[in-house]
Design a protein around this motif. Structure first.
Motif, PDB file in Angstrom:
ATOM      1  N   HIS A   8       0.835  -1.202   0.000  1.00 40.67           N
ATOM      2  CA  HIS A   8       0.000   0.000   0.000  1.00 40.67           C
ATOM      3  C   HIS A   8       0.858   1.235   0.000  1.00 40.67           C
ATOM      4  O   HIS A   8       0.568   2.210  -0.676  1.00 40.67           O
ATOM      5  CB  HIS A   8      -0.911   0.028   1.222  1.00 40.67           C
ATOM      6  CG  HIS A   8      -1.887  -1.083   1.217  1.00 40.67           C
ATOM      7  ND1 HIS A   8      -2.517  -1.491   0.081  1.00 40.67           N
ATOM      8  CD2 HIS A   8      -2.314  -1.886   2.207  1.00 40.67           C
ATOM      9  CE1 HIS A   8      -3.303  -2.509   0.371  1.00 40.67           C
ATOM     10  NE2 HIS A   8      -3.189  -2.767   1.653  1.00 40.67           N
ATOM     11  N   VAL A   9       1.916   1.169   0.810  1.00 37.62           N
ATOM     12  CA  VAL A   9       2.787   2.341   0.891  1.00 37.62           C
ATOM     13  C   VAL A   9       3.377   2.622  -0.477  1.00 37.62           C
ATOM     14  O   VAL A   9       3.378   3.746  -0.953  1.00 37.62           O
ATOM     15  CB  VAL A   9       3.903   2.109   1.930  1.00 37.62           C
ATOM     16  CG1 VAL A   9       4.973   3.179   1.785  1.00 37.62           C
ATOM     17  CG2 VAL A   9       3.329   2.134   3.326  1.00 37.62           C
ATOM     18  N   ILE A  10       3.841   1.557  -1.140  1.00 40.40           N
ATOM     19  CA  ILE A  10       4.427   1.745  -2.469  1.00 40.40           C
ATOM     20  C   ILE A  10       3.349   2.246  -3.429  1.00 40.40           C
ATOM     21  O   ILE A  10       3.565   3.184  -4.180  1.00 40.40           O
ATOM     22  CB  ILE A  10       5.072   0.439  -2.970  1.00 40.40           C
ATOM     23  CG1 ILE A  10       6.306   0.168  -2.134  1.00 40.40           C
ATOM     24  CG2 ILE A  10       5.452   0.558  -4.433  1.00 40.40           C
ATOM     25  CD1 ILE A  10       6.926  -1.165  -2.370  1.00 40.40           C
ATOM     26  N   GLY A  12       0.797   3.968  -2.752  1.00 39.67           N
ATOM     27  CA  GLY A  12       0.410   5.343  -2.455  1.00 39.67           C
ATOM     28  C   GLY A  12       1.460   6.334  -2.881  1.00 39.67           C
ATOM     29  O   GLY A  12       1.148   7.424  -3.336  1.00 39.67           O
ATOM     30  N   MET A  13       2.707   5.915  -2.763  1.00 40.82           N
ATOM     31  CA  MET A  13       3.810   6.808  -3.039  1.00 40.82           C
ATOM     32  C   MET A  13       3.740   7.311  -4.484  1.00 40.82           C
ATOM     33  O   MET A  13       4.031   8.444  -4.798  1.00 40.82           O
ATOM     34  CB  MET A  13       5.108   6.051  -2.841  1.00 40.82           C
ATOM     35  CG  MET A  13       6.251   6.937  -2.598  1.00 40.82           C
ATOM     36  SD  MET A  13       6.747   6.915  -0.926  1.00 40.82           S
ATOM     37  CE  MET A  13       7.758   5.552  -0.709  1.00 40.82           C
ATOM     38  N   GLN A 148       1.203  11.246  -4.230  1.00 41.02           N
ATOM     39  CA  GLN A 148      -0.205  11.434  -3.864  1.00 41.02           C
ATOM     40  C   GLN A 148      -0.477  12.882  -3.474  1.00 41.02           C
ATOM     41  O   GLN A 148      -1.555  13.394  -3.735  1.00 41.02           O
ATOM     42  CB  GLN A 148      -0.512  10.522  -2.684  1.00 41.02           C
ATOM     43  CG  GLN A 148      -1.940  10.098  -2.632  1.00 41.02           C
ATOM     44  CD  GLN A 148      -2.204   9.266  -1.404  1.00 41.02           C
ATOM     45  OE1 GLN A 148      -2.150   9.775  -0.289  1.00 41.02           O
ATOM     46  NE2 GLN A 148      -2.473   8.002  -1.589  1.00 41.02           N
ATOM     47  N   ILE A 149       0.515  13.526  -2.846  1.00 43.60           N
ATOM     48  CA  ILE A 149       0.301  14.905  -2.411  1.00 43.60           C
ATOM     49  C   ILE A 149       0.414  15.887  -3.574  1.00 43.60           C
ATOM     50  O   ILE A 149       0.007  17.035  -3.450  1.00 43.60           O
ATOM     51  CB  ILE A 149       1.287  15.306  -1.302  1.00 43.60           C
ATOM     52  CG1 ILE A 149       2.716  15.069  -1.760  1.00 43.60           C
ATOM     53  CG2 ILE A 149       0.994  14.564  -0.028  1.00 43.60           C
ATOM     54  CD1 ILE A 149       3.749  15.664  -0.854  1.00 43.60           C
ATOM     55  N   LEU A 152       0.874  19.775  -3.611  1.00 47.08           N
ATOM     56  CA  LEU A 152       1.276  20.229  -2.274  1.00 47.08           C
ATOM     57  C   LEU A 152       2.791  20.219  -2.139  1.00 47.08           C
ATOM     58  O   LEU A 152       3.357  20.962  -1.337  1.00 47.08           O
ATOM     59  CB  LEU A 152       0.653  19.359  -1.184  1.00 47.08           C
ATOM     60  CG  LEU A 152      -0.841  19.519  -0.964  1.00 47.08           C
ATOM     61  CD1 LEU A 152      -1.282  18.667   0.199  1.00 47.08           C
ATOM     62  CD2 LEU A 152      -1.189  20.963  -0.685  1.00 47.08           C
ATOM     63  N   LEU A 209      -5.165  16.308  -6.378  1.00 46.57           N
ATOM     64  CA  LEU A 209      -3.914  17.021  -6.124  1.00 46.57           C
ATOM     65  C   LEU A 209      -2.849  16.662  -7.152  1.00 46.57           C
ATOM     66  O   LEU A 209      -1.883  17.380  -7.331  1.00 46.57           O
ATOM     67  CB  LEU A 209      -3.380  16.678  -4.728  1.00 46.57           C
ATOM     68  CG  LEU A 209      -4.127  17.219  -3.518  1.00 46.57           C
ATOM     69  CD1 LEU A 209      -3.541  16.663  -2.256  1.00 46.57           C
ATOM     70  CD2 LEU A 209      -4.064  18.722  -3.493  1.00 46.57           C
TER      71      LEU A 209
END
Lengths: 415, 226
Positions: A8-10, A12-13, A148-149, A152, A209
C-alpha cells in the motif's frame, strides 16, 4: 500485515504513476534514473538559456547589445560567468556563522530543483492516453514523480525555499543582508497565503492534487484559466512573482537600499548557487503556472499516437506555453518599477488574500449549487451579494484602522 | 537490509539528532534549525506509514510557517546570541524540568512496553490505508461528516485565539480626541502642507529676486566698468 502495508505504501507513493504499481525491477529503476537525469540536465540547460534570454531581451529594450562575445549571439556567456564564479575566491565575513553560512545556498537550490519533479513535460492527453507513455517497455508518466500529495509538494518546497534566503541573510553577520532577508521572509510568507488560496480554486475544479490529473482534466482546451474565471490565474501570477522575489517585487535585493540584499556577503560558487536557484525558480514557477492553468503539455496531437504525438508535439506545446511565461517575467523586469514595501504588504494582505478567498468561495457556491440542482443564477447572485457585504465590511474596517493610525501619527509631524 | 528498515533508521537518527540539537545547542537559530530537521524526519516517518497528506502538511505548516515565524522573531528581537545558562530565571526551574522530563519518558516507556504493539504497531486508525483512495479524500470525508462539529469548533477556537492575541497586544493609550485633528487622509494633509510650503517658498523667492535685482544691476555695471 507488513507485506500488505508495504504494497500500500508503495502504491500510495506513486499515487497513479503506473510505473511503480507492479513489480519494481531493474528496468523500473533505470527509467526513474533516466527521468531524473533528463530533468536535471534539462533544468540546468533551461537556466543557462533563460539567463542569456533575459539579458538579451533587456539589452534590446535598453538599446544595448547585451552579451555578444562568448559563442554565437553570446550564448555561452552564462557558462563563462559560471566558470568565472567557480574560480573566484570564496570569502566569508569574520562575523558570519560558518555552518549556516555554508548551508544556506543549498537550502535555496535544492527546493528549486525538487519542485520540477512534479511537472509533466510531455505525454499525449488525447485519445484516452491520459499522459501515459512507454519507456523501455514500462508504462509511466513524463514527470519525475507523481506523488499522492501532488501539487502540495510545490507549496512545501516554496515554503522551504524561504529558509535559504532567511538564513543567508542572518548568517552573513552583516546589517544589509539581514534587512534583506527579513523583508524577503515577510514578503514570501505573506504571498504564500494568496498563492495557496488561488491554487485551491484550481484544485476545486480539478478534484485532485495530482499534477497528471490536473493536466488531464484540462485536455481539449478546458484550461483552468477560464474554468476558474481568470481571477485565480491573475492572483497566482502576481503572488508567484512576489514569491520569486522578481521585479516588481525585488525589494529583497533592492540595490539602492540594501547593496545586494541577502547575498551581499556571498561570493564565488555560493553566490552562483543563489543565482542559479533564482532562475531555476523562475523556470519552475512558469512551468507550474502552465501546468495549473494552461493544460501543461496537452494540446492538439492530430491523432498521432507514435513518438511524434506522444513526445514531440506535447513537449512542443508545453515549451511554447512555458516560453510565454518566461517572456512575461522578463517583461515584468524590464518595464515595471519596484514597489514600495508598504505597497507590497498592502497588495498582499488587503487585496490578494481577500480577493482569492472570495473568489474561491464563489466557485464553491456555484459548485455546490450545481451538485444540489439549485438555480445557478440565484446561487451565484446570492454568493456575490454575501461576498460584497463581506468586502464592504473589510474595506470599512481597513478605513477605520487607517484613520485611527493617522490620527495617532500626525501630531508628531507638527500640523 | 530492507529498504523500509534503512529509511526508518536513517530518519530516526535525523529526528533524534535534531531533537538533541534543539535541547543542547546554545544559539537560538541553531535550535530552530534542529527543530526543522526533526519535523522533516517526522514527515518522512509519516510517509513511511502511508500518511502522505499529514507529511505534506507537516512540512508546509510546521517547517514552512511556524519555525519561520520563530526565526523571524529571533532575528527581529536580536536574541540570536548564546544565552547565559548560569542561573534559572525561575527558582527551581531546572529540577522541575528534569522531574517532568523523567516522568514523560517513564510514562511513554510504560505505555510502549505494557500495551505493546497497539501503540505503534497498527498502520492506521481511521483513514483506510488500502490505497484505493488518496489520503486527502478519506480525510475530507471524515472531517466533513462524522467530525464536522469538532472541526468547526476547532476553527472557531483558532479565530478566538487570534482575536484574543490582537486584543491583548493592543496598547491602552489615552483616548484620542478626533476633533483635535484635521479631516482627511495623511496624503491630503501632506499635500496641503506641501502646498503651503511651496507658497511660502515662492514668497521667499520673490523677496529674494527683488533683493537680487539691484545687485544684478550692480554686477552688470561693474562688468561694464571693467
Amino acid at each position: 500485515m507488513t507485506s500488505t502495508l508495504q504494497s500500500h505504501v508503495i502504491a500510495g507513493m506513486l499515487a497513479n504513476d503506473p510505473l511503480l504499481s507492479g513489480e519494481v525491477g531493474l528496468t523500473t529503476l533505470l527509467v526513474v534514473l533516466i527521468k531524473v537525469v533528463v530533468a536535471f540536465v534539462g533544468l540546468l540547460l533551461s537556466v543557462i538559456l533563460m539567463v542569456w534570454f533575459e539579458r538579451k531581451v533587456i539589452a534590446d529594450m535598453q538599446n544595448r547589445f547585451g552579451p555578444n562575445r562568448a559563442g554565437p549571439f553570446g550564448l555561452f556567456q552564462t557558462i563563462a560567468d559560471g566558470m568565472k564564479l567557480i574560480f573566484k575566491e570564496d570569502l566569508m565575513p569574520a562575523r558570519a556563522d560558518p555552518f549556516v553560512f555554508k548551508l544556506a545556498p543549498f537550502l535555496s537550490l535544492i527546493p528549486a530543483f525538487l519542485t520540477f519533479a512534479i511537472v509533466p513535460i510531455a505525454g499525449s492527453f488525447n485519445d484516452g492516453l491520459d499522459g501515459v507513455v512507454t519507456i523501455l517497455g514500462q508504462q509511466t508518466f513524463m514527470q519525475v514523480a507523481d506523488p499522492q500529495i501532488g501539487i502540495l509538494l510545490f507549496l512545501a518546497m516554496s515554503s522551504l525555499a524561504i529558509y535559504g534566503i532567511m538564513l543567508a541573510g542572518w548568517a552573513s553577520g552583516s546589517k544589509y543582508p539581514l534587512l534583506g532577508s527579513v523583508r524577503a521572509t515577510a514578503q514570501m510568507v505573506s504571498y504564500e497565503a494568496a498563492l495557496g488560496l488561488a491554487l485551491a480554486s484550481v484544485l476545486l475544479i480539478a478534484g485532485s492534487l495530482s499534477t497528471n490529473a490536473i493536466v488531464n482534466g484540462q485536455a481539449g482546451f478546458r484550461w483552468n484559466v477560464w474554468m476558474t474565471g481568470l481571477v485565480p490565474f491573475v492572483i497566482f501570477t502576481i503572488a508567484a512573482t512576489a514569491e520569486l522575489n522578481r521585479p516588481p517585487f525585488d525589494l529583497v535585493e533592492a540595490e539602492q537600499e540594501l547593496v545586494g540584499g541577502f547575498h551581499t556577503e556571498y561570493s564565488s560558487f555560493r553566490f552562483a548557487m543563489f543565482f542559479l536557484a533564482e532562475f531555476l525558480n523562475t523556470v519552475t514557477m512558469s512551468a507550474i503556472i502552465v501546468t495549473l492553468f494552461f493544460g501543461g503539455p496537452s494540446g492538439p496531437t492530430f491523432g498521432l499516437t507514435n513518438w511524434v504525438g506522444v513526445y514531440i508535439l506535447p513537449f512542443f506545446w508545453f515549451f511554447l506555453k512555458l516560453l510565454v511565461f518566461l517572456c512575461m517575467f522578463v517583461l515584468f523586469r524590464a518595464t515595471l518599477p519596484r514597489f514600495r514595501y508598504d505597497q507590497v504588504m498592502d497588495l498582499g494582505w488587503k487585496l490578494l488574500i481577500p480577493a482569492s478567498l472570495g473568489w474561491f468561495l464563489l466557485l464553491v457556491a456555484v459548485r455546490v449549487g450545481s451538485d444540489q440542482g439549485w438555480n445557478l443564477v440565484a446561487t451565484g447572485l446570492a454568493a456575490v451579494a454575501g461576498l460584497l457585504a463581506g468586502a464592504f465590511l473589510l474595506i470599512l474596517s481597513i478605513r477605520a484602522s487607517a484613520a485611527k493610525r493617522e490620527a495617532v501619527s500626525l501630531p508628531g509631524e507638527g500640523t | 537490509m530492507r529498504v523500509e528498515m534503512f529509511t526508518f533508521l536513517l530518519t530516526a537518527a535525523i529526528c533524534l539528532a535534531g531533537s538533541a540539537g534543539v535541547v543542547l545547542l546554545r544559539n537560538p537559530v541553531h535550535n530552530a534549525l534542529s527543530l526543522v530537521a526533526t519535523l522533516f524526519g517526522v514527515a518522512v516517518l509519516f510517509i513511511q506509514q502511508g500518511a502522505y497528506f499529514l507529511a505534506a502538511i507537516q512540512v508546509i505548516v510546521y517547517a514552512g510557517a511556524i519555525v519561520i515565524l520563530f526565526l523571524f522573531v529571533i532575528m527581529l528581537l536580536g536574541v540570536d546570541k548564546a544565552e547565559g545558562l548560569d542561573r534559572d530565571p525561575i527558582l527551581g526551574q531546572r529540577p522541575a524540568a528534569i522531574a517532568a522530563g523523567v516522568a514523560i519518558l517513564g510514562l511513554s516507556l510504560t505505555a510502549l512496553l505494557s500495551v505493546g504493539s497497539r501503540v505503534t504497531g497498527q498502520a492506521s486508525t481511521l483513514a483506510a490505508i488500502d490505497g484505493s483512495e488518496p489520503n486527502i479524500n478519506a480525510l475530507a470525508k471524515v472531517l466533513f461528516t462524522d467530525y464536522v462539529f469538532a472541526f468547526e469548533i476547532t476553527s472557531v477556537l483558532l479565530t478566538v485565539a487570534v482575536v484574543g492575541a490582537v486584543v491583548l497586544s493592543r496598547k491602552a493609550g489615552p483616548a484620542i480626541d478626533v476633533a483635535e485633528f484635521p479631516e482627511g487622509t495623511t496624503a491630503d494633509l501632506l499635500q496641503a502642507k506641501y502646498d503651503a510650503a511651496a507658497v511660502e517658498q515662492e514668497v521667499l523667492e520673490e523677496v529674494a529676486t527683488e533683493d537680487e535685482t539691484p545687485e544684478g544691476e550692480a554686477e552688470t555695471t561693474e562688468e561694464a566698468l571693467r
